[in-house]
Design a protein around this motif. Structure first.
Motif, short mmCIF file in Angstrom:
data_model
loop_
_atom_site.label_atom_id
_atom_site.label_comp_id
_atom_site.label_asym_id
_atom_site.label_seq_id
_atom_site.Cartn_x
_atom_site.Cartn_y
_atom_site.Cartn_z
N THR B 124 49.31 -31.52 129.66
CA THR B 124 49.38 -32.98 129.55
C THR B 124 50.83 -33.45 129.40
OG1 THR B 124 48.32 -34.91 128.56
CG2 THR B 124 49.04 -33.24 127.03
N VAL B 125 51.66 -32.65 128.71
CA VAL B 125 53.08 -33.02 128.58
C VAL B 125 53.79 -32.84 129.93
CG1 VAL B 125 55.25 -32.46 127.41
CG2 VAL B 125 53.12 -32.51 126.11
N SER B 126 53.45 -31.77 130.65
CA SER B 126 54.04 -31.55 131.97
C SER B 126 53.64 -32.64 132.95
CB SER B 126 53.60 -30.19 132.53
OG SER B 126 53.97 -29.17 131.64
N LYS B 143 61.28 -26.83 124.54
CA LYS B 143 62.14 -27.35 123.46
C LYS B 143 61.48 -28.55 122.78
CE LYS B 143 66.70 -29.30 122.56
NZ LYS B 143 66.13 -30.37 121.74
N VAL B 144 60.92 -29.46 123.60
CA VAL B 144 60.26 -30.64 123.04
C VAL B 144 59.11 -30.22 122.13
CG1 VAL B 144 58.83 -32.66 123.61
CG2 VAL B 144 60.90 -32.21 124.91
N LEU B 145 58.30 -29.28 122.61
CA LEU B 145 57.14 -28.84 121.82
C LEU B 145 57.58 -28.14 120.55
CD1 LEU B 145 54.63 -27.58 124.57
CD2 LEU B 145 54.75 -29.80 123.46
N LYS B 146 58.65 -27.37 120.64
CA LYS B 146 59.14 -26.69 119.44
C LYS B 146 59.72 -27.70 118.44
CE LYS B 146 59.86 -22.01 121.10
NZ LYS B 146 60.74 -21.05 121.73
N ASP B 147 60.45 -28.68 118.96
CA ASP B 147 61.03 -29.71 118.07
C ASP B 147 59.95 -30.47 117.32
OD1 ASP B 147 63.52 -29.00 118.83
OD2 ASP B 147 63.88 -30.70 120.17
N ILE B 171 54.04 -38.25 121.39
CA ILE B 171 55.50 -38.35 121.35
C ILE B 171 56.11 -37.37 122.35
CG2 ILE B 171 57.55 -38.03 119.89
CD1 ILE B 171 55.91 -39.01 117.52
N ALA B 172 55.54 -36.15 122.39
CA ALA B 172 56.04 -35.15 123.34
C ALA B 172 55.89 -35.65 124.78
CB ALA B 172 55.28 -33.83 123.15
N ALA B 176 58.88 -36.26 127.51
CA ALA B 176 58.85 -35.22 128.54
C ALA B 176 59.82 -35.48 129.69
CB ALA B 176 57.43 -35.08 129.09
N HIS B 177 60.13 -36.75 129.96
CA HIS B 177 61.01 -37.05 131.09
C HIS B 177 62.43 -37.39 130.65
CE1 HIS B 177 59.52 -41.01 129.88
NE2 HIS B 177 60.60 -41.52 130.43
N GLU B 178 62.77 -37.02 129.43
CA GLU B 178 64.12 -37.22 128.90
C GLU B 178 64.54 -38.69 128.94
OE1 GLU B 178 66.66 -34.06 130.77
OE2 GLU B 178 64.69 -33.45 131.54
N PRO B 179 63.78 -39.57 128.28
CA PRO B 179 64.09 -41.00 128.33
C PRO B 179 65.34 -41.33 127.50
CG PRO B 179 62.34 -40.62 126.75
CD PRO B 179 62.64 -39.29 127.38
#
Lengths: 255, 335
Positions: B124-126, B143-147, B171-172, B176-179
């Motif tokens: 879903t994040v991808s 990295k996002v999921l780990k953060d 939030i992840a 996901a698209h580096e906003p």
């Protein structure tokens, strides 16, 4: 032209993955249903029906059965695909993403059409177990298959955008698509109907789809192939206009 | 909360209405809202002539009671709701005519826990990354999921996660698209204290990385902790936009509580000029003073108390919170 290809791919992949998760419902049940049609109509009833235009009844119904699956699955897949995000609220992502209506349609309708084309081919493969088949115009057959799948996936997409509940989502397929398919020459040639009903049948768009598709198999048709192609394209255009209008006005999508 | 004592008033330059324009953002504006109004088909006017600028890299907290128009404002900027009039630009791009460029900058965490419950966290994040036009980047998603402490849940279906976990998945998805701009609409609703603190740490880290953050929250102390600037919206009108420290300074009041040796029946007449209040059965004297004033008046009060023979055994000072200020602002706007 600036196209958001990763978005189209994401939607397409997401929809195909959803199909994979419901493998039994998506593939096995249409195959079983088609096999039952062959047993009931092809073997039990078909053995008492003479050939139609030199084609055995079992073979004659194959294109109709493929069309039946194609129409119902295209509508069901596409309508559910876009209705579910509306129902769960995840549509917010589609609306807030840098993606155009065209790209959304390509993703959802492309996936729905792919599924129903694959299913159509699976049904064709299943039919080979029951009756010997020769396809006179394979490219035309594929052309009709793709055109019909895309057109009815677009129709399903419109239904998915229009529906305001699961009941409405089922309403059009149950009350309109299925009756039109059964009355559209799936299991018979409209030539065997009384003249009045032959005329009435010409108002049924499915007649043109089935007729054209059957022609690609056996070179026999209820209506001219050119008319079949024209009517299918016309219906495709109607669906495209409906989708365009929905996105332009934000109908049922944006407040 | 009790109404402020008579001498406590809004500073004249912060009069509630009319409030023509938001105070200018100290930084380069990344979001610019001009004369924005929204009237729904039902006739309900959700936003009335909103003007707002949000600076690059700041944390902006939008406060307001339920139904004030916070979510409508966010939804218009993000493209979910169509404005009736006015304009919005995001990083210089109009949200209607140049929606691709505008939306590419934005990540949105919605108020409702809306997610594809049958999907797993990773897919879903991808999916969200793809929607925003970015090709796969497993290292970044990892990295996002780990953060967000979601890495060990990456293969779990969303339906199996707790409410707090689902909120972090949202939030992840938004990240996901580096906003460069992140909208958080009530991000901590239903999230337990520990997770909430972790979430705010992540938000601070994003701000440090240069991401502009716009949040709405019901937990006003969170806005007090987190925000650089505060906007208060009520009945569709932006009634105040102010630097948080400035707001606390201008509108904050301080109270001195004196615990008396002997309880009083009433405030002695010779102390009337200090506008004192009695509390706790007459055993406490409360003095409210203006933090902005040139003199607090505390020295004079203590002198007068001594002259009146009133002795105290302890004293305590408290400062009004952003919540107190917010409630007062909204109450005054209603009147």
């Amino acid at each position: 032209m600036n196209i958001n290809l990763p978005a189209i791919r994401a939607i397409y992949k997401f929809e195909m993955a959803r199909w994979g998760r419901t493998f039994l419902q998506s593939i096995v049940s249409p195959v079983i249903a088609t096999s039952l049609y062959f047993v009931v109509f092809g073997a039990a009833i078909g053995s008492r029906i003479t050939e139609i235009d030199g084609i055995s009844y079992g073979a004659f119904i194959v294109p109709g059965l493929i069309m039946l699956t194609l129409l119902t699955q295209s509508v069901a897949n596409a309508s559910f695909g876009i209705y579910f995000p509306r129902f769960t609220g995840t549509i917010y992502e589609l609306l807030s993403a840098p993606i155009s209506p065209f790209e959304i349609v390509v993703g959802y309708v492309g996936a729905a059409a792919t599924k129903s084309i694959l299913l159509g081919l699976v049904i064709l493969g299943t039919a080979w177990f029951f009756v010997p088949l020769e396809i006179a115009h394979p490219w035309w057959m594929v052309g009709f298959l793709v055109l019909t799948a895309v057109t009815f996936s677009l129709l399903g997409f419109v239904i998915g955008l229009w529906a305001d509940g699961f009941e409405q989502l089922q309403l059009v397929p149950l009350l309109i698509i299925t009756p039109l398919t059964f009355l559209g020459g799936t299991f018979y040639s409209i030539d065997i109907l009384p003249p009045v009903w032959q005329t009435v049948s010409l108002f049924n768009p499915v007649v043109y789809l089935v007729s054209g598709f059957r022609w690609s198999f056996f070179e026999i048709a209820d209506v001219g192939v050119g008319i079949s192609v024209a009517m299918t394209l016309f219906f495709l255009c109607v669906c495209l206009v409906a989708v365009w209008w929905i996105f332009k006005t934000g109908y049922r999508l944006k407040s | 909360m009790n109404a402020g004592p008579p001498h406590w008033r809004l500073a004249p330059n912060l009069a509630i209405r009319p409030f023509p324009l938001a105070s200018p953002s100290p930084m380069q504006p990344v979001i610019s809202v001009k004369n924005l109004s929204k009237t729904y088909a039902s006739g309900f006017q959700a936003l009335k002539d909103i003007n707002l600028e949000i600076g690059k890299g700041e944390i902006f907290a939008l406060l307001g009671p339920n139904g004030a128009g916070k979510t409508t404002l966010i939804s218009i900027i993000c493209g979910i709701v169509t404005p009736s009039s006015g304009s919005v630009t995001v990083d210089g791009h109009d949200i209607i005519t140049d929606y691709r460029a505008a939306r590419a900058e934005i990540g949105l965490v919605p108020q409702e826990l809306t997610a594809d419950m049958f999907e797993n966290v990773w897919s879903t994040v991808s999916f969200s990354r793809g929607l925003w036009g970015k090709w796969d980047n497993p290292a970044y998603i990892e990295k996002v999921l780990k953060d967000l402490s979601l890495w060990d849940k990456k293969d779990d279906k969303l339906m199996t996660l707790s409410g707090g976990m689902k909120r972090r998945v949202l939030i992840a998805k938004a990240l996901a698209h580096e906003p460069t701009i992140l909208f958080l609409d009530e991000p901590t609703a239903g999230v337990d204290v520990e997770l909430r603190q972790g979430m705010w740490q992540a938000v601070r880290a994003l701000r440090d990385a240069g991401v502009t953050i716009i949040l709405t929250t019901h937990y006003i102390h969170e806005a007090e902790d987190m925000a650089d600037r505060i906007g208060v919206i009520n009945k569709g009108e932006l009634i105040l936009v102010e630097d948080k420290a400035e707001l606390m300074h201008k509108l904050g009041k301080k109270q001195l509580t004196l615990q008396l040796h002997q309880a009083l029946d009433k405030v002695p007449a010779e102390l009337a000029s200090h506008h004192l209040a009695l509390a706790n059965g007459g055993s406490e004297l409360i003095y409210t003073y203006d933090t902005q004033g040139p003199r607090t008046g505390i020295t004079g009060l203590l002198t007068d108390l001594s002259a009146a023979g009133i002795r105290f055994k302890d004293l305590d000072t408290t400062q009004s919170s952003l919540e107190d200020i917010f409630v007062d602002l909204v109450r005054q706007d209603r009147q």
